[in-house]
Design an enzyme around this catalytic site. Structure first.
Site, mmCIF file in Angstrom:
data_model
loop_
_atom_site.group_PDB
_atom_site.id
_atom_site.type_symbol
_atom_site.label_atom_id
_atom_site.label_comp_id
_atom_site.label_asym_id
_atom_site.label_seq_id
_atom_site.Cartn_x
_atom_site.Cartn_y
_atom_site.Cartn_z
ATOM 1 N N ASN A 80 37.565 33.564 43.634
ATOM 2 C CA ASN A 80 37.064 34.790 44.243
ATOM 3 C C ASN A 80 35.748 34.527 44.999
ATOM 4 O O ASN A 80 35.468 33.393 45.384
ATOM 5 C CB ASN A 80 36.934 35.915 43.214
ATOM 6 C CG ASN A 80 37.379 37.255 43.774
ATOM 7 O OD1 ASN A 80 36.916 37.696 44.812
ATOM 8 N ND2 ASN A 80 38.309 37.894 43.080
ATOM 9 N N ARG A 81 34.956 35.564 45.211
ATOM 10 C CA ARG A 81 33.864 35.506 46.176
ATOM 11 C C ARG A 81 32.485 35.382 45.530
ATOM 12 O O ARG A 81 32.252 35.913 44.448
ATOM 13 C CB ARG A 81 33.898 36.764 47.060
ATOM 14 C CG ARG A 81 35.136 36.837 47.939
ATOM 15 C CD ARG A 81 35.290 38.203 48.595
ATOM 16 N NE ARG A 81 36.410 38.206 49.541
ATOM 17 C CZ ARG A 81 37.684 38.434 49.197
ATOM 18 N NH1 ARG A 81 37.991 38.690 47.929
ATOM 19 N NH2 ARG A 81 38.636 38.402 50.100
ATOM 20 N N HIS A 106 36.816 31.132 46.832
ATOM 21 C CA HIS A 106 37.773 30.219 46.189
ATOM 22 C C HIS A 106 37.364 28.748 46.240
ATOM 23 O O HIS A 106 38.201 27.863 46.456
ATOM 24 C CB HIS A 106 39.156 30.390 46.822
ATOM 25 C CG HIS A 106 39.804 31.707 46.515
ATOM 26 N ND1 HIS A 106 39.516 32.449 45.396
ATOM 27 C CD2 HIS A 106 40.747 32.415 47.210
ATOM 28 C CE1 HIS A 106 40.249 33.557 45.400
ATOM 29 N NE2 HIS A 106 40.990 33.567 46.486
ATOM 30 N N HIS A 180 46.533 31.170 41.994
ATOM 31 C CA HIS A 180 46.714 32.155 43.066
ATOM 32 C C HIS A 180 48.187 32.292 43.463
ATOM 33 O O HIS A 180 48.525 32.340 44.648
ATOM 34 C CB HIS A 180 45.876 31.759 44.272
ATOM 35 C CG HIS A 180 45.407 32.901 45.114
ATOM 36 N ND1 HIS A 180 46.262 33.799 45.710
ATOM 37 C CD2 HIS A 180 44.156 33.294 45.459
ATOM 38 C CE1 HIS A 180 45.568 34.690 46.402
ATOM 39 N NE2 HIS A 180 44.279 34.405 46.248
ATOM 40 N N ALA A 181 49.069 32.381 42.472
ATOM 41 C CA ALA A 181 50.489 32.563 42.767
ATOM 42 C C ALA A 181 50.743 33.943 43.362
ATOM 43 O O ALA A 181 50.169 34.940 42.926
ATOM 44 C CB ALA A 181 51.314 32.396 41.493
ATOM 45 N N TYR A 182 51.612 33.973 44.387
ATOM 46 C CA TYR A 182 52.068 35.226 45.003
ATOM 47 C C TYR A 182 53.479 35.503 44.505
ATOM 48 O O TYR A 182 54.403 34.730 44.767
ATOM 49 C CB TYR A 182 52.114 35.113 46.524
ATOM 50 C CG TYR A 182 50.791 35.128 47.240
ATOM 51 C CD1 TYR A 182 50.437 36.189 48.073
ATOM 52 C CD2 TYR A 182 49.893 34.054 47.137
ATOM 53 C CE1 TYR A 182 49.238 36.195 48.764
ATOM 54 C CE2 TYR A 182 48.691 34.056 47.829
ATOM 55 C CZ TYR A 182 48.369 35.133 48.644
ATOM 56 O OH TYR A 182 47.186 35.131 49.330
ATOM 57 N N ASP A 253 42.740 44.806 46.429
ATOM 58 C CA ASP A 253 42.162 43.467 46.351
ATOM 59 C C ASP A 253 40.929 43.604 45.482
ATOM 60 O O ASP A 253 39.797 43.450 45.937
ATOM 61 C CB ASP A 253 41.815 42.935 47.739
ATOM 62 C CG ASP A 253 41.505 41.437 47.729
ATOM 63 O OD1 ASP A 253 41.548 40.828 46.642
ATOM 64 O OD2 ASP A 253 41.227 40.879 48.810
ATOM 65 N N GLN A 290 42.405 40.060 38.937
ATOM 66 C CA GLN A 290 42.357 40.505 40.328
ATOM 67 C C GLN A 290 43.756 40.896 40.773
ATOM 68 O O GLN A 290 44.677 40.073 40.767
ATOM 69 C CB GLN A 290 41.827 39.396 41.237
ATOM 70 C CG GLN A 290 41.638 39.786 42.701
ATOM 71 C CD GLN A 290 40.284 40.403 42.983
ATOM 72 O OE1 GLN A 290 39.424 40.470 42.095
ATOM 73 N NE2 GLN A 290 40.058 40.833 44.210
ATOM 74 N N GLU A 318 45.478 37.549 39.393
ATOM 75 C CA GLU A 318 44.669 36.367 39.134
ATOM 76 C C GLU A 318 43.731 36.650 37.958
ATOM 77 O O GLU A 318 42.810 37.457 38.078
ATOM 78 C CB GLU A 318 43.854 36.007 40.378
ATOM 79 C CG GLU A 318 44.679 35.807 41.635
ATOM 80 C CD GLU A 318 43.849 36.027 42.885
ATOM 81 O OE1 GLU A 318 42.937 35.215 43.134
ATOM 82 O OE2 GLU A 318 44.101 37.019 43.599
#
Length: 354
Positions: A80-81, A106, A180-182, A253, A290, A318
């Site tokens: 993340n940020r 990330h 970070h799987a979609y 998000d 997340q 996440e």
């Protein structure tokens, strides 16, 4: 149960990369590469016993070498940020890459998602898998400390993928690892979006952010807002509502503050896809999760089976510490010191509802 290894390709600088295929006794198959620790594919059954790959990504290794939004990848050092790409630790300011507008995202320009990990096959009584190890050297991407990281993926007979993270350091540093799987429980080749997936999150609060999606420091109740998934609701039911956090992110998000006060392994989220009957549960030791609904996917990436990934083609859950925690003393600490061991466990489990 079985694990097999095969050559997957070479990086741009000629380093060989392998693909590990994990198979359980009930037809489930997960493929993982030691490049970025990426979960390449995951085949799970629907209510009729039909297996589909439920992860967004690419058919070949070359796709993962190109620009993409972290499909299936391990994220570090900091998931993340981090605001303005800076944080202060023990009175020293550290500067990181600004690779997401004015902020750090990330792990930077070459995070853990872009390195080749040392891999070893794993065979346990409860499953098969792969152990990945990486030494992130002091100063890498601006972070302090030599960091020894081990991530173990274990695939079990009950269609669960367990991810065990451990790390140690020789100097004070910050750390926030995740994957970070979609996911798309309709199947990666379905071409359908995920807005009809029914989601439950065990969180009474979230951390709203600014225009750069940096948390303001507020921990806000979800009650009475479109952020409330304490009871099952379709992901898309309220995604267009007039609510500032949704406008700023272009959808979901956001970091959810899980209803827990310790590091016990607890249920964090559940997703049910009505047409296939697939159910995914996420258990974690982490304090946050997340929810990301693929808001920035715009159809320009062509993935598996020639499918173009449009907005909301996939979702991410996440497990993590909160974004920008190094700059928010009221958030759970992400500082790791010498002599301590960072640990995190997350389990994604699939079943079906008839």
């Amino acid at each position: 149960m079985n694990v097999t290894k095969q050559f997957y390709g070479k990086t741009h600088d000629g380093v060989a990369v392998d693909l590990y295929t994990l198979q359980n006794d009930h037809g489930g198959v997960v493929s993982i590469t030691n490049y970025g620790g990426i979960i390449v594919s995951w085949h799970v059954p629907d209510r009729h016993g039909k297996f589909d790959d439920i992860l967004l990504g690419f058919e070949t290794f070359e796709g993962f070498l190109g620009e993409h939004p972290y499909f299936g990848a391990l994220i570090g050092r900091y998931g993340n940020r981090i605001e303005q790409g800076k944080f202060t630790l023990n009175g020293v300011e550290y500067t990181l890459a600004k690779n997401n507008g004015h902020n750090h995202l990330h792990g930077g320009l070459k995070g853990f998602d872009k390195v080749v990990w040392k891999a070893t096959e794993v065979r346990r009584a409860d499953g098969v898998g792969v152990e990945l190890h990486y030494l992130s050297k002091d100063g890498e991407e601006g972070y302090p400390g030599n960091l020894n990281v081990t991530v173990v993926y274990v695939f079990t007979n009950d269609q669960a993928l367990k991810i065990e993270y451990t790390a140690t350091t020789d100097n004070d540093t910050v750390l926030n690892l995740t994957n970070h799987a979609y996911f798309n429980l309709c199947g990666a080749l379905s071409g359908k979006n995920v807005l009809g997936h029914e989601l439950t999150i065990q969180a009474d609060a979230f951390t709203p952010g600014d225009a750069g999606l940096i948390p303001t420091g507020e921990i806000r109740s979800v009650k009475g807002t479109p952020m409330d998934f304490t009871k099952p609701a379709p992901i898309g039911a309220r995604i267009k509502e007039d609510y500032e956090p949704l406008h700023l992110a272009g959808g979901y998000d956001h970091n959810y503050v899980l209803n827990k006060s310790d590091q016990a392994l607890t249920l964090a989220a559940q997703v049910y896809e009505p047409t296939s009957g697939r159910v995914m549960e996420v258990h974690t030791t982490e304090p946050g999760i997340q929810l990301y609904t693929g808001n920035f996917l715009d159809g320009t990436i062509t993935g598996k089976g020639g499918v173009a990934y449009h907005q909301h083609s996939g979702f991410c859950l996440e497990t993590q510490h909160f974004p920008n925690s190094p700059n928010r003393p009221n958030f759970p600490s992400t500082t790791l010191k010498p002599g301590e061991t960072y640990t995190q466990t997350t389990i994604y489990t699939f079943s079906v509802k008839k």
